[in-house]
Design a protein around this motif. Structure first.
Motif, PDB file in Angstrom:
ATOM      1  N   SER A   1       0.851  -1.183   0.000  1.00 44.60           N
ATOM      2  CA  SER A   1       0.000   0.000   0.000  1.00 44.60           C
ATOM      3  C   SER A   1       0.889   1.235   0.000  1.00 44.60           C
ATOM      4  N   VAL A   2       0.312   2.329  -0.420  1.00 46.32           N
ATOM      5  CA  VAL A   2       1.075   3.578  -0.451  1.00 46.32           C
ATOM      6  C   VAL A   2       0.221   4.683   0.161  1.00 46.32           C
ATOM      7  N   ALA A   3       0.860   5.810   0.468  1.00 49.95           N
ATOM      8  CA  ALA A   3       0.139   6.905   1.109  1.00 49.95           C
ATOM      9  C   ALA A   3      -0.411   7.880   0.055  1.00 49.95           C
ATOM     10  N   GLY A   4      -1.629   8.358   0.295  1.00 51.68           N
ATOM     11  CA  GLY A   4      -2.218   9.397  -0.551  1.00 51.68           C
ATOM     12  C   GLY A   4      -2.484  10.630   0.299  1.00 51.68           C
ATOM     13  N   TYR A   5      -2.409  11.811  -0.332  1.00 51.85           N
ATOM     14  CA  TYR A   5      -2.509  13.059   0.424  1.00 51.85           C
ATOM     15  C   TYR A   5      -3.668  13.910  -0.063  1.00 51.85           C
ATOM     16  N   PRO A   6      -4.851  13.755   0.516  1.00 54.40           N
ATOM     17  CA  PRO A   6      -6.022  14.537   0.070  1.00 54.40           C
ATOM     18  C   PRO A   6      -5.776  16.050   0.154  1.00 54.40           C
ATOM     19  N   GLN A   7      -4.940  16.419   1.114  1.00 57.34           N
ATOM     20  CA  GLN A   7      -4.673  17.842   1.299  1.00 57.34           C
ATOM     21  C   GLN A   7      -4.092  18.477   0.024  1.00 57.34           C
ATOM     22  N   THR A   8      -3.446  17.694  -0.828  1.00 54.49           N
ATOM     23  CA  THR A   8      -2.859  18.230  -2.068  1.00 54.49           C
ATOM     24  C   THR A   8      -3.930  18.808  -2.980  1.00 54.49           C
ATOM     25  N   GLN A   9      -5.200  18.440  -2.696  1.00 52.51           N
ATOM     26  CA  GLN A   9      -6.301  18.975  -3.501  1.00 52.51           C
ATOM     27  C   GLN A   9      -6.389  20.497  -3.351  1.00 52.51           C
ATOM     28  N   ARG A  10      -5.800  21.010  -2.291  1.00 57.32           N
ATOM     29  CA  ARG A  10      -5.836  22.458  -2.055  1.00 57.32           C
ATOM     30  C   ARG A  10      -4.633  23.178  -2.672  1.00 57.32           C
ATOM     31  N   LEU A  11      -3.764  22.457  -3.358  1.00 51.67           N
ATOM     32  CA  LEU A  11      -2.602  23.070  -4.003  1.00 51.67           C
ATOM     33  C   LEU A  11      -3.014  23.722  -5.314  1.00 51.67           C
ATOM     34  N   PRO A  12      -2.174  24.603  -5.848  1.00 53.22           N
ATOM     35  CA  PRO A  12      -2.438  25.145  -7.183  1.00 53.22           C
ATOM     36  C   PRO A  12      -2.504  24.017  -8.203  1.00 53.22           C
TER      37      PRO A  12
ATOM     38  N   PHE B   1      -3.249  -0.711  -2.925  1.00 50.50           N
ATOM     39  CA  PHE B   1      -4.276   0.227  -2.478  1.00 50.50           C
ATOM     40  C   PHE B   1      -3.620   1.406  -1.775  1.00 50.50           C
ATOM     41  N   ILE B   2      -4.453   2.373  -1.415  1.00 53.87           N
ATOM     42  CA  ILE B   2      -3.942   3.648  -0.889  1.00 53.87           C
ATOM     43  C   ILE B   2      -4.538   3.940   0.480  1.00 53.87           C
ATOM     44  N   PHE B   3      -3.665   4.202   1.473  1.00 52.34           N
ATOM     45  CA  PHE B   3      -4.113   4.796   2.736  1.00 52.34           C
ATOM     46  C   PHE B   3      -3.947   6.294   2.596  1.00 52.34           C
ATOM     47  N   THR B   4      -4.922   7.073   3.049  1.00 53.10           N
ATOM     48  CA  THR B   4      -4.725   8.524   2.966  1.00 53.10           C
ATOM     49  C   THR B   4      -4.226   9.081   4.293  1.00 53.10           C
ATOM     50  N   GLN B   5      -3.617  10.255   4.175  1.00 52.25           N
ATOM     51  CA  GLN B   5      -3.279  11.038   5.346  1.00 52.25           C
ATOM     52  C   GLN B   5      -4.583  11.486   6.004  1.00 52.25           C
ATOM     53  N   MET B   6      -4.482  11.908   7.269  1.00 49.11           N
ATOM     54  CA  MET B   6      -5.668  12.426   7.954  1.00 49.11           C
ATOM     55  C   MET B   6      -6.198  13.668   7.241  1.00 49.11           C
ATOM     56  N   PHE B   7      -7.472  13.932   7.442  1.00 49.61           N
ATOM     57  CA  PHE B   7      -8.102  15.141   6.900  1.00 49.61           C
ATOM     58  C   PHE B   7      -9.386  15.371   7.678  1.00 49.61           C
ATOM     59  N   TYR B   8      -9.869  16.588   7.672  1.00 52.68           N
ATOM     60  CA  TYR B   8     -11.156  16.856   8.316  1.00 52.68           C
ATOM     61  C   TYR B   8     -12.144  17.502   7.356  1.00 52.68           C
ATOM     62  N   ASP B   9     -11.658  17.784   6.133  1.00 52.93           N
ATOM     63  CA  ASP B   9     -12.499  18.467   5.155  1.00 52.93           C
ATOM     64  C   ASP B   9     -13.037  17.425   4.167  1.00 52.93           C
ATOM     65  N   VAL B  10     -14.272  17.032   4.378  1.00 57.51           N
ATOM     66  CA  VAL B  10     -14.829  15.939   3.567  1.00 57.51           C
ATOM     67  C   VAL B  10     -14.938  16.311   2.100  1.00 57.51           C
ATOM     68  N   ASP B  11     -15.371  17.533   1.836  1.00 56.80           N
ATOM     69  CA  ASP B  11     -15.565  17.940   0.445  1.00 56.80           C
ATOM     70  C   ASP B  11     -14.247  17.852  -0.309  1.00 56.80           C
ATOM     71  N   MET B  12     -13.190  18.351   0.355  1.00 56.77           N
ATOM     72  CA  MET B  12     -11.861  18.279  -0.240  1.00 56.77           C
ATOM     73  C   MET B  12     -11.488  16.820  -0.527  1.00 56.77           C
ATOM     74  N   PHE B  13     -11.773  15.933   0.434  1.00 56.19           N
ATOM     75  CA  PHE B  13     -11.436  14.527   0.272  1.00 56.19           C
ATOM     76  C   PHE B  13     -12.171  13.913  -0.918  1.00 56.19           C
ATOM     77  N   ILE B  14     -13.467  14.210  -1.002  1.00 52.93           N
ATOM     78  CA  ILE B  14     -14.263  13.622  -2.087  1.00 52.93           C
ATOM     79  C   ILE B  14     -13.763  14.110  -3.442  1.00 52.93           C
ATOM     80  N   GLU B  15     -13.489  15.406  -3.497  1.00 59.23           N
ATOM     81  CA  GLU B  15     -12.906  15.957  -4.732  1.00 59.23           C
ATOM     82  C   GLU B  15     -11.624  15.214  -5.110  1.00 59.23           C
TER      83      GLU B  15
END
Lengths: 612, 612
Positions: free
Chosen positions: B148-159, B180-194
């Motif tokens: 498995s590898v790490a995914g970073y939902p927070q990158t969705q907020r990058l340019p 498969f992918i484990f993601t980093q923690m996040f609290y912004d669901v909309d960002m995650f879904i995007e």
């Protein structure tokens, strides 16, 4: 186990014991009959048996073969006679080696009788006297064998010097390493007691076991006593001779006379607790004698397992067998003869060596053509066959081609249900009822050590037509507790089991022990058994003329019928296994009407669509 | 088992699943606590757990050790993190080899964080990016590991360009072989879904498992979100900040907020059914969250055997263990670690390799001195000790030196009888009640496949004074169904069993299977266990000062008391095992009066006359 140990044990327990002597018969049928008889007479409780050695010729190998079969198949401790007559050292070596391989630990070393009508003379590179044979066995095998020798009470009637010389011969044999003495037959108790006392006085301390010859007919009695040149007390002649043409009367009186002789031996203060019966391969004389003596076998002979264990060394620890050969032990032993090791504790461990091919010894149906016709007549319809099977279940028929023996007392618990199943068209060839923790000393189901509990899962194995099977399977599959295997004569296998490991269908729980699981159901074994099950039907068919309706009928069944085994895994519900059969049977009757319209009854093969 | 298979299976069953992440603690006590916690949290039903890899230093070996322990001792599927930070190829090789040896099939490949206060830089002969590590593992081990590898939902907020580059990195890792992918923690669901939708759009099709961080305290929440540089929705801050000094309130509100986040993820049409919880090695946050989400563990976790099987490859088929270590599994695993094979089906087969010596890892009592004093205070009389043992049986004490854990729910069936025995002076350290065919899904006694029945023989193991033992033995020997072993600290063994084979005390009967007998009593194992049983007492004694009354008291008991195990073989009589104890106890009271006059209580050794 060595007989001397058994004698010691019995002395410690202060109990009377007895043993049976047999001789190798001349014909194959005689051999079969004898084995059956030895098996039956086991119930009379002999401590061991012995098999005489015939001077030369093919019967000597037969002795070794019989010893092996008794040790292995019947599981009874067996002593092998071995004579000097016509036996060069090499033959003695072979006989001893084979006896050892069979797990036999007991040899009776004799000079032996000369061939009929000849003087006794030693063979080249052979032995002259029993004592030479004793020395040779001790030298070759150390303590491996218990060696017994023959004693002759009749010598007590010889002039003093001859008598003493004879006693010295006996003492020489004991000094050479004999562990105990079997005596020749005798009917004069006083003479016997004198002789025993003389032996003790001469310094012979090993156990002496008197040889007892039951009196069965006047002619037999006369011939035996004359041949052995033994004294017959006048009282015997006085009582027997008046009835010499009435065998039954002779046996009745003879039994009382010989029983009296036995009682006097046991009562005499000469330390004798064992009686060795010369059975002459007959059952009745010994049984009557034991009954007259009130020597009923000790309680029940202990059954360490639900089936009889072999006493051959490599099978002694075997304690698991597939259920399929339950009624054909000899065939199972034969087909697994070459296994390197036998299952102990788990079946899985030793399964790798394949089952041997069907061969002549294992697979033949036991009945001669005449027996077969007498037993099974000439069925011409499937209904006739069903009725034959049903009769067998009811105990009205002593054998089927698939069963060496009549149904066991255990099966009789479910005899009515089995009979019904057969009438419905499920031709059962093996079964056992469910048992939910019967005590290990239970008269019907018990086995194993005291204070344990034994269990069984209900089991059924049967031939069935494709049509009836199709109706049965859905009912079976509705009960999550039923597992089954279906196979046809081509070997196509169907099952609802997911594991391919064995299913333990008989097991026991005993104080201080691991669980014992002596009977299992398992796919590979079932496939090996299937060849035999179908072949037995083929052989039954061959009893009848080619093109005869019966032959065609039975061959037709073997062509089209499936062989099925069914286990009901919930042993707390003893009747649940039968339910699917009753339902399928009822549906079948509704659909096809009577058995006479049975679509497979004419032997056409319409099973193709059903395999897999 | 590979996690991707578990994800597949859960998807097929359309059920929500979750997993827990832990990190290796810094101290030995912390390690012990974590293992206890992982064991306890198993009841919360995680599909698997994972253990993070610490950058360099001793904690990295600790990761491998933890993975091994979780697989082997706790029997839970474990994923091992592996980072590029400070890891030359050779160390990666070692870690992977050890993971494989432990039966671990799952690796999370990461670049990893830099050491605190430094920039990330590759080590010589190491890897630079996660993708390199993925390629290396695939090249070295083929399909053996799920990677498995790490995914970073927070990158969705990058340019946009950076965002796309980051997504390309992720795709590269998947293309290199990640399952498969484990993601980093996040609290912004909309960002995650995007972000998930973007990943799918980018051609990433493997499962994505969102990483969920429970909110436990304000400070922890602040620190974690700042460290990971992640967006916190204003609503979170608005609700939490007013209570930032009230940990309980923060946890309460945080639980609701995070639960809501989880619900939205599961409800979103993005195919996500699994939640990966960052436990921070804490139990409460996850438990509250799962409760809030109504994600109670699926029914009862299936128990294939009455004890927990290891997942290490060489122990996977192990299915028999001696009962003695029932409360000290870790010690048993340690002392049998070097066995070539483990008992499967029968205990006897694999007994030859001896038990390992007592070593520091296995035999220490678990409690610190402080724990010990808190739990067991400072007993000064035998009566005090009896009461301690009695309290443990009644559930009023959570541990004894001989029990890692409180009594099982199964033992509670006989808790009153056990308490009474201890009050009478039989200091029980292990026991099980008789069970006569409970269904395999029985809540208290059940184990194994469906539609089976399980059984137990009643078992008791205890320390006892020589005087009381002398009164007990005659009563025990009067019941033919009882077998016992008595031993003292010098190893003198007495028994009334005649066979030296194992006694199966737990077994099960299942459809289509051989009998399973997972627990046995047996002499050689008992002798190995005895060293440990006495040593545990010695260690308890050492909690107290030398020459102190308590130390002398406990050492005295260890000097003089016998260790006894008793099996009542008739499992249909559940109470029969206690009778001899009641009788002996009554006799003892009549003879010696109260426990204070107990002749062994002062630690003098008067047992010599009793050993054999």
């Amino acid at each position: 186990m060595k007989i001397s140990k058994k004698i010691e044990q019995a002395a410690k327990e202060d109990r009377v014991w007895w043993s049976f002597e047999y001789f190798p018969p001349r014909t194959a049928q005689g051999l079969q009959n004898l084995l059956d008889r030895i098996e039956r007479m086991r119930a009379l409780g002999p401590e061991f048996i012995d098999i005489t050695w015939n001077a030369g010729g093919r019967t000597s190998e037969l002795t070794a073969e019989l010893v092996k079969t008794c040790q292995k198949l019947i599981g009874i401790e067996t002593c092998m006679h071995l004579t000097c007559t016509g036996m060069p050292k090499e033959k003695v070596d072979i006989a001893l080696r084979e006896a050892k391989q069979a797990g036999c630990r007991n040899v009776l070393a004799l000079r032996g009788d000369p061939p009929v009508g000849k003087e006794w003379e030693p063979v080249e590179n052979g032995f002259r006297y029993g004592v030479d044979l004793v020395r040779y066995i001790r030298a070759q095998y150390g303590d491996y064998f218990d060696i017994s020798v023959a004693g002759y009470p009749q010598t007590q009637r010889l002039p003093p010097d001859e008598r003493e010389r004879e006693m010295q011969y006996l003492k020489d044999k004991v000094d050479a390493g004999a562990n105990f003495i079997f005596t020749q037959m005798f009917y004069d108790v006083d003479m016997f007691i004198e002789w025993v006392q003389a032996a003790r006085a001469a310094g012979i301390t090993v156990p002496i076991v008197p040889g007892i010859m039951p009196i069965q007919t006047w002619n037999g009695f006369q011939k035996a006593t004359m041949l052995a040149k033994i004294t017959v007390p006048q009282a015997f002649l006085d009582q027997l001779e008046p009835h010499k043409n009435n065998d039954e009367k002779v046996r009745e009186i003879g039994t009382k006379l010989v029983a009296d002789l036995c009682r006097r031996i046991l009562a005499a203060d000469i330390g004798i607790k064992g009686l060795h019966f010369y059975t002459m391969n007959l059952e009745k004389g010994c049984r009557l004698l034991l009954e007259e003596l009130n020597l009923v076998p000790r309680i029940e002979v202990i059954k360490p397992l639900p089936w009889r264990q072999s006493l051959t060394p490599n099978r002694r620890t075997e304690n698991i067998r597939p259920i399929f050969w339950a009624n054909r032990t000899r065939s199972y032993l034969s087909r697994t003869e070459n296994w390197d090791e036998y299952p102990n504790g788990r079946f899985g461990d030793s399964r790798s060596p394949a089952y041997g091919e069907l061969d002549g010894y294992g697979v033949w149906i036991k009945q001669s053509k005449e027996d077969a016709l007498r037993l099974w007549d000439t069925p011409t319809t499937v209904e006739d066959i069903r009725q034959l099977f049903a009769k067998f279940c009811k105990g009205e028929l002593t054998a089927l081609p698939w069963s060496d023996t009549a149904p066991s007392s255990e099966t009789s618990v479910i005899a009515p249900q089995l009979a019904k199943l057969n009438e419905l068209g499920f031709l059962t060839i093996n079964s056992q009822p469910a048992v939910d923790g019967a005590r290990s000393d239970d008269r019907i189901h018990g086995w194993g050590p005291a204070n344990g509990y034994v269990y069984q899962k209900a089991y059924l194995e049967f031939f069935v037509s494709p049509e009836l099977l199709d109706l049965l399977i859905p009912h079976i599959e509705r009960d999550v507790n039923i597992t089954y295997y279906v196979i046809n004569n081509r070997g196509d296998l169907r099952t609802n089991t997911h594991s391919d490991g064995p299913n333990a269908v008989t097991w026991g729980v005993f104080p201080g022990k691991e669980i014992v699981q002596p009977t299992i159901v398992e796919a590979i074994s079932f496939m090996a058994w299937k060849d035999e099950a179908y072949e037995l039907g083929r052989q039954w068919a061959k009893v009848y003329e080619p093109e005869s309706p019966t032959r065609k009928l039975i061959d037709g069944l073997m062509d089209t019928y499936y062989l099925v085994n069914v286990v009901h895994n919930d042993y707390k519900k003893p009747d649940a296994i039968f339910e699917p059969f009753y339902k399928a049977g009822a549906e079948y009757a509704a659909k096809y009407g009577s058995a006479l319209q049975h679509p497979s009854a004419n032997g056409t093969n319409d099973a193709n669509g059903h395999a897999n």
